[in-house]
Write a protein that holds these residues in place. Structure first.
Motif, PDB file in Angstrom:
ATOM      1  N   ALA A   8       0.694  -1.172  -0.052  1.00  0.00           N
ATOM      2  CA  ALA A   8       0.111  -0.034   0.013  1.00  0.00           C
ATOM      3  C   ALA A   8       0.948   1.251  -0.132  1.00  0.00           C
ATOM      4  O   ALA A   8       0.257   2.373   0.058  1.00  0.00           O
ATOM      5  N   GLY A   9       2.088   1.151  -0.085  1.00  0.00           N
ATOM      6  CA  GLY A   9       2.938   2.322  -0.250  1.00  0.00           C
ATOM      7  C   GLY A   9       3.465   2.735   1.160  1.00  0.00           C
ATOM      8  O   GLY A   9       4.174   3.894   1.269  1.00  0.00           O
ATOM      9  N   ILE A  10       3.308   2.049   2.162  1.00  0.00           N
ATOM     10  CA  ILE A  10       3.666   2.301   3.684  1.00  0.00           C
ATOM     11  C   ILE A  10       5.113   2.073   3.695  1.00  0.00           C
ATOM     12  O   ILE A  10       5.545   1.007   3.791  1.00  0.00           O
ATOM     13  N   ARG A  11       5.953   3.011   4.460  1.00  0.00           N
ATOM     14  CA  ARG A  11       7.134   2.631   4.676  1.00  0.00           C
ATOM     15  C   ARG A  11       7.646   2.856   6.216  1.00  0.00           C
ATOM     16  O   ARG A  11       8.383   2.300   6.532  1.00  0.00           O
ATOM     17  N   TYR A  12       6.692   3.433   6.846  1.00  0.00           N
ATOM     18  CA  TYR A  12       7.167   3.696   8.426  1.00  0.00           C
ATOM     19  C   TYR A  12       5.932   3.329   9.250  1.00  0.00           C
ATOM     20  O   TYR A  12       4.765   3.689   8.847  1.00  0.00           O
ATOM     21  N   LEU A  13       6.223   2.856  10.482  1.00  0.00           N
ATOM     22  CA  LEU A  13       5.112   2.333  11.423  1.00  0.00           C
ATOM     23  C   LEU A  13       5.389   3.237  12.629  1.00  0.00           C
ATOM     24  O   LEU A  13       6.384   3.145  13.305  1.00  0.00           O
ATOM     25  N   PHE A  14       4.258   3.690  13.296  1.00  0.00           N
ATOM     26  CA  PHE A  14       4.360   4.327  14.331  1.00  0.00           C
ATOM     27  C   PHE A  14       3.430   3.703  15.350  1.00  0.00           C
ATOM     28  O   PHE A  14       2.377   3.572  15.225  1.00  0.00           O
ATOM     29  N   ILE A  15       4.015   3.316  16.364  1.00  0.00           N
ATOM     30  CA  ILE A  15       3.557   2.305  17.474  1.00  0.00           C
ATOM     31  C   ILE A  15       3.458   3.127  18.673  1.00  0.00           C
ATOM     32  O   ILE A  15       4.354   3.625  19.254  1.00  0.00           O
ATOM     33  N   SER A  16       2.254   3.005  19.277  1.00  0.00           N
ATOM     34  CA  SER A  16       2.042   3.647  20.615  1.00  0.00           C
ATOM     35  C   SER A  16       0.879   2.650  21.480  1.00  0.00           C
ATOM     36  O   SER A  16       0.265   2.045  21.062  1.00  0.00           O
ATOM     37  N   ASN A  17       0.919   3.177  22.612  1.00  0.00           N
ATOM     38  CA  ASN A  17      -0.204   2.485  23.407  1.00  0.00           C
ATOM     39  C   ASN A  17      -1.503   3.196  23.435  1.00  0.00           C
ATOM     40  O   ASN A  17      -1.502   4.413  23.501  1.00  0.00           O
ATOM     41  N   SER A  18      -2.663   2.497  23.520  1.00  0.00           N
ATOM     42  CA  SER A  18      -3.835   2.963  23.405  1.00  0.00           C
ATOM     43  C   SER A  18      -4.400   4.028  24.569  1.00  0.00           C
ATOM     44  O   SER A  18      -5.077   4.819  24.421  1.00  0.00           O
ATOM     45  N   ASP A  19      -3.539   3.777  25.591  1.00  0.00           N
ATOM     46  CA  ASP A  19      -4.245   4.764  26.732  1.00  0.00           C
ATOM     47  C   ASP A  19      -3.348   5.767  26.974  1.00  0.00           C
ATOM     48  O   ASP A  19      -3.268   6.578  27.760  1.00  0.00           O
ATOM     49  N   ASN A  20      -2.181   6.159  25.505  1.00  0.00           N
ATOM     50  CA  ASN A  20      -1.592   7.385  25.841  1.00  0.00           C
ATOM     51  C   ASN A  20      -2.040   8.229  24.713  1.00  0.00           C
ATOM     52  O   ASN A  20      -1.867   8.234  23.459  1.00  0.00           O
ATOM     53  N   LEU A  21      -3.163   8.931  25.117  1.00  0.00           N
ATOM     54  CA  LEU A  21      -3.761  10.136  24.123  1.00  0.00           C
ATOM     55  C   LEU A  21      -2.971  10.995  23.497  1.00  0.00           C
ATOM     56  O   LEU A  21      -3.362  11.698  22.546  1.00  0.00           O
ATOM     57  N   GLY A  22      -1.722  11.326  23.997  1.00  0.00           N
ATOM     58  CA  GLY A  22      -0.896  12.249  23.591  1.00  0.00           C
ATOM     59  C   GLY A  22      -0.137  11.720  22.395  1.00  0.00           C
ATOM     60  O   GLY A  22       0.481  12.592  21.358  1.00  0.00           O
TER      61      GLY A  22
END
Length: 483
Positions: A210-224
């Motif tokens: 789909a043309g995605i190069r980067y993955l940003f991973i974070s916790n669902s309880d961190n709304l920041g």
């Protein structure tokens, strides 16, 4: 430890339908636990990280076009396997209401979906959103996503399913048996399992196509941890395979994991507080010595991750973390077990050229306890139309709610039937004992309510009360004219 213990655990995983990747990862962690029971990282073997680039400094080096281009090739992955059992929840923690928005209760999940939809609209990007759910959070999470009429995603799955593994008896290393509730015999392998799950799911290939190069991973309880073109642009500009967002510590963050320079390997590595020997705790929690903590906001290049997974046959060799609990978290008399876990950020030591970026405090707004939830629901925050949790300076008062009465969400909600009091003018809030609050209560300064256990009416309800430091306004910290 007995070989039989590991064999029994593997047999249980096979019977449960766990994949070869999941079983191999568990086996690796089990052997690591056997060979090094301490798991400690001594202060003498590391060097603190003190000078790091900050987003405020590097933003001027990133053009708007480059930032947009990077975000257009980014996917958003939220870790959503937690139940929030420490707060008494039995469903996905992300289904917990955080605050009202235009009269509507907004859950973590609603806000996350809103952030993605708003970013897609404002930036003109696809921004695929994927949740790593657990077997306990999948059904409820997917139900909410399907009912959201603004969020649409068809070509890329919205879910990958986290692995699970047996809890191990601390004394024998055998998988625990708990017929009263067999579900409690299982646990997630920590958020470090994200890499094995990504490998197992095949979604990395789907994203690349789909043309995605980067993955940003974070916790669902961190709304920041919102989508950010600036941070995406910087990550793309560095050419680094792996990046972690870190924030500057305050005294409230001394227990957070930290990145250190390993003198032995010559690499950056993650050190959780559970990996610090007791003799080193004072130095490890010194915010001048170790000024940054791990936000668990991770950026990784998909091609680099695929190459690293291929190098290690789908299993990244991350340090194992022993999480000692009772098999039933609500029953301290139930058998003591060990949950073998890994941390997502620990992968930084496997990628040559990894970097850390200092980000502003608004990118780290986690809710781990009802003390955190108290702040999120208070008048310190405003939820904007683009679903940003907005505050004036993000320097929050220290909150201590008596855990006997406020630790569990049901107890917490019962004692704040009209919402949490105002803390806009509070430096700190300490509530001891069993108090129930009326409408329009306001806390000022170092607000302190002492335990009313000897009071003839300890459960008190009053509207429009002013609560301050007890030394100024009486033995129970209450402005007498209003209470």
């Amino acid at each position: 430890m007995s070989v039989q213990g590991l064999n029994d655990a593997i047999a249980r995983m096979r019977a449960d339908g766990m994949s070869d990747v999941a079983i191999t990862a568990f086996t690796h962690n089990y052997h690591q636990w056997e060979s090094d029971r301490s798991g400690f990282i001594a202060e003498e073997n590391v060097k603190p990280l003190k000078q790091l680039p900050s987003i405020a400094e590097v933003m001027t080096t990133i053009s708007a076009e480059d930032a947009h281009e990077a975000l257009a090739h980014t996917a958003f992955l939220k870790l959503n396997g937690g139940l929030g059992t420490s707060m008494g929840l039995s469903k996905a923690k992300s289904l917990l209401p955080v605050r009202l928005h235009k009269g509507r209760p907004m859950r973590f999940l609603d806000i996350i979906l809103g952030q993605v939809v708003a970013t897609r609209s404002a930036q003109g990007v696809d921004l695929p959103l994927v949740f790593m759910n657990s077997y306990r959070t999948s059904k409820d999470t997917l139900q909410v996503i399907r009912r959201n009429r603004h969020f649409k995603q068809t070509d890329i799955p919205v879910e990958i399913l986290q692995h699970r593994e047996p809890k191990i008896l601390a004394e024998t290393g055998e998988p625990v048996s708990w017929p009263e509730n067999p579900d409690l015999e299982w646990c997630p392998p920590g958020h470090g399992d994200v890499y094995a799950t990504l490998s197992d799911s095949g979604i990395l290939d789907t994203l690349e196509k789909a043309g995605i190069r980067y993955l940003f991973i974070s916790n669902s309880d961190n709304l920041g941890a919102r989508p950010s073109s600036s941070v995406a642009g910087y990550f793309a500009q560095t050419g680094a395979p792996f990046m972690v967002e870190v924030a500057r510590k305050t005294q409230a963050d001394v227990k957070g994991g930290q990145f250190v320079f390993d003198k032995t390997t010559g690499t950056i590595r993650l050190r959780e507080m559970s990996q610090v020997p007791k003799a080193d705790l004072a130095k490890a929690t010194d915010i001048k010595r170790h000024p940054f903590f791990n936000t668990n906001n991770i950026w990784v290049r998909i091609d680099a991750l695929k190459a690293k997974l291929a190098e290690y046959n789908g299993i990244l060799p991350l340090p194992v973390i022993r999480n000692t609990k009772t098999v039933d978290p609500t029953n301290p008399d139930s058998p003591q077990v060990v949950q073998l876990e890994t941390a997502m950020g620990a992968a930084i030591g496997l990628f040559e050229g990894s970097v850390c970026l200092e980000v502003n405090r608004p990118r780290f707004l986690p809710v781990k306890t009802t003390n955190d939830l108290f702040i999120m629901r208070s008048d310190r925050f405003h939820l904007t139309d683009t679903f940003e949790m907005e505050d004036g300076n993000y320097d929050f008062p220290k909150i201590h709610l008596d855990p006997r009465y406020y630790k569990l969400i049901q107890d917490f909600d019962e004692r704040f039937p009209y919402g949490v009091p105002s803390i806009a003018a509070a430096n700190s809030v300490t509530i001891e004992g069993d108090w129930t609050f009326g409408a329009s209560v306001k806390f000022f300064g170092d607000a302190h309510l002492a335990d009313p256990q000897n009071d003839p009416d300890p459960v008190t309800r009053r509207d429009r009360a002013y609560v301050r430091d007890a030394s100024h306004v009486g033995p129970r910290g209450i402005e007498k004219g209003d209470w």
